[in-house]
Scaffold this motif. Structure first.
Motif, PDB file in Angstrom:
ATOM      1  N   PHE A  93       0.825  -1.209   0.000  1.00 36.43           N
ATOM      2  CA  PHE A  93       0.000   0.000   0.000  1.00 36.43           C
ATOM      3  C   PHE A  93       0.859   1.259   0.000  1.00 36.43           C
ATOM      4  N   HIS A  94       2.040   1.178   0.594  1.00 38.74           N
ATOM      5  CA  HIS A  94       2.934   2.339   0.657  1.00 38.74           C
ATOM      6  C   HIS A  94       3.551   2.681  -0.694  1.00 38.74           C
ATOM      7  N   SER A  95       3.581   1.722  -1.624  1.00 41.37           N
ATOM      8  CA  SER A  95       4.288   1.960  -2.887  1.00 41.37           C
ATOM      9  C   SER A  95       3.423   1.782  -4.127  1.00 41.37           C
ATOM     10  N   ASP A  96       2.324   1.045  -4.044  1.00 38.47           N
ATOM     11  CA  ASP A  96       1.482   0.835  -5.214  1.00 38.47           C
ATOM     12  C   ASP A  96       1.002   2.154  -5.815  1.00 38.47           C
ATOM     13  N   PHE A  97       0.877   2.174  -7.122  1.00 42.59           N
ATOM     14  CA  PHE A  97       0.417   3.336  -7.896  1.00 42.59           C
ATOM     15  C   PHE A  97       1.390   4.518  -7.801  1.00 42.59           C
ATOM     16  N   GLY A  98       2.596   4.256  -7.350  1.00 44.50           N
ATOM     17  CA  GLY A  98       3.579   5.325  -7.236  1.00 44.50           C
ATOM     18  C   GLY A  98       3.254   6.342  -6.175  1.00 44.50           C
ATOM     19  N   ALA A  99       2.301   6.032  -5.320  1.00 42.26           N
ATOM     20  CA  ALA A  99       1.863   6.974  -4.280  1.00 42.26           C
ATOM     21  C   ALA A  99       2.616   6.697  -2.979  1.00 42.26           C
ATOM     22  N   GLY A 100       2.153   7.321  -1.896  1.00 42.07           N
ATOM     23  CA  GLY A 100       2.744   7.041  -0.586  1.00 42.07           C
ATOM     24  C   GLY A 100       4.233   7.309  -0.566  1.00 42.07           C
ATOM     25  N   THR A 101       4.996   6.293  -0.210  1.00 40.86           N
ATOM     26  CA  THR A 101       6.449   6.424  -0.154  1.00 40.86           C
ATOM     27  C   THR A 101       7.022   6.728  -1.528  1.00 40.86           C
ATOM     28  N   GLY A 102       6.439   6.119  -2.570  1.00 40.67           N
ATOM     29  CA  GLY A 102       6.962   6.326  -3.915  1.00 40.67           C
ATOM     30  C   GLY A 102       6.929   7.785  -4.336  1.00 40.67           C
ATOM     31  N   GLU A 103       5.794   8.437  -4.168  1.00 33.85           N
ATOM     32  CA  GLU A 103       5.675   9.848  -4.542  1.00 33.85           C
ATOM     33  C   GLU A 103       6.642  10.701  -3.736  1.00 33.85           C
ATOM     34  N   ARG A 104       6.827  10.351  -2.485  1.00 33.46           N
ATOM     35  CA  ARG A 104       7.676  11.153  -1.609  1.00 33.46           C
ATOM     36  C   ARG A 104       9.162  10.934  -1.897  1.00 33.46           C
TER      37      ARG A 104
END
Length: 316
Positions: free
Chosen positions: A263-274
């Motif tokens: 959930f932290h990385s899927d769709f490039g959101a969460g941790t990914g976006e940050r």
């Protein structure tokens, strides 16, 4: 396909959601004696889908591509055994390509970094090491292989996450809990904290809806906001840790591999976006490990094509 949400602090509030697992976890963490090291990894059946090419590929072709990234986020389902075997396989594949790696882990928190450094350097025994970092009841089976493999390769290991006691306080009080942190504790959370109501928030709120059944609308909104702040602080802190690890390479080739709940990385959101916000222009590749009932019936489509650069399916 839905990804199970990792909500960092509901356990402390009696919400019944695990800190690092979709199932309920005991509030007191047991130390588990590690098993004897294995000579080699156990095979995990898998199929790899390249969402950019919209085609199935093979594991080694994915590995060759990941070796050219700056950061790789590996999103797992915490309670799936094959997921964890594949994480080790990803590290092994990168090692075969002689890529310098830094291993970053959601499962370890910033305040235990010195204990990890001492253990990786070989100046403390494993039983002594396990007394400090609060590794959790599934460490021996799920995360020890990752840490031991990285240790054997002499790779740096990063305790990336905010301590769960801090995340729990934020889930209870929201942003004011961050502002009230004393200096030493404040340094254990990211300096730059952003928590916008974006698509990530919408997915978070949707997942939270099932956990707040029976609450009034006002109470549900308040709880969601506080829990979301705790989630954002986790994401921001892990992203800051990853960016700091990347900076330590000082321009030399190398990949930071971060293992986290999907959930932290899927769709490039969460941790990914940050991470992308902190490492502008750098390539952040996302791998989502997806347990399914039948590998032969997979037909990725729709939102799944936006979930990650690579979807690695395995058998539940």
């Amino acid at each position: 396909m839905k990804t199970t949400l990792t909500i960092c602090a509901l356990t402390a509030l009696g919400g019944g959601i695990g800190i690092d697992s979709p199932a309920a976890i005991r509030s007191s963490i047991q130390q588990v004696a590690p098993p004897a090291p294995r000579a080699q990894s156990v095979y995990a059946p898998q199929r790899v889908y390249d969402t950019q090419r919209k085609a199935f590929t093979d594991f080694e072709m994915m590995e060759a591509d990941l070796a050219r990234a700056d950061v790789v986020l590996v999103g797992e389902q915490h309670d799936d055994a094959n997921t964890h075997r594949l994480e080790t396989a990803i590290l092994e594949g990168l090692a075969r390509r002689r890529v310098p790696i830094t291993l970053s882990l959601e499962m370890f928190e910033r305040d235990v970094q010195s204990s990890i450094d001492t253990y990786v350097a070989g100046t403390s025994a494993e039983d002594e090491f396990l007394k400090g970092p609060r590794p959790g009841p599934r460490y021996a089976t799920d995360y020890r292989p990752l840490l031991e493999f990285a240790k054997g390769q002499h790779w740096p290991i990063v305790a990336a996450n905010v301590p769960r006691r801090i995340a729990s306080d934020i889930a209870k009080s929201g942003r004011p809990a961050v502002d009230a942190l004393p200096g030493a504790d404040r340094r254990l959370a990211a300096n730059d904290l952003q928590c916008p109501h974006d698509d990530y928030f919408d997915r978070f709120a949707e997942q939270m809806g099932g956990h707040l059944a029976g609450a009034s609308d006002a109470a549900a909104d308040s709880n969601t906001e506080r829990y979301y702040w705790a989630q954002c602080v986790k994401d921001e802190t892990m992203a800051e840790s990853i960016a700091a690890a990347f900076a330590k390479q000082e321009g030399r080739p190398g990949v930071v591999v971060h293992v986290t709940g999907a959930f932290h990385s899927d769709f490039g959101a969460g941790t990914g976006e940050r991470v992308r916000r902190r490492l502008l222009g750098r390539r952040v590749a996302i791998v989502s490990l997806v347990p399914v009932e039948n590998l032969d019936d997979i037909a990725p489509a729709g939102d799944d094509l936006k979930r990650a650069d690579y979807l690695v399916y395995t058998v539940k």
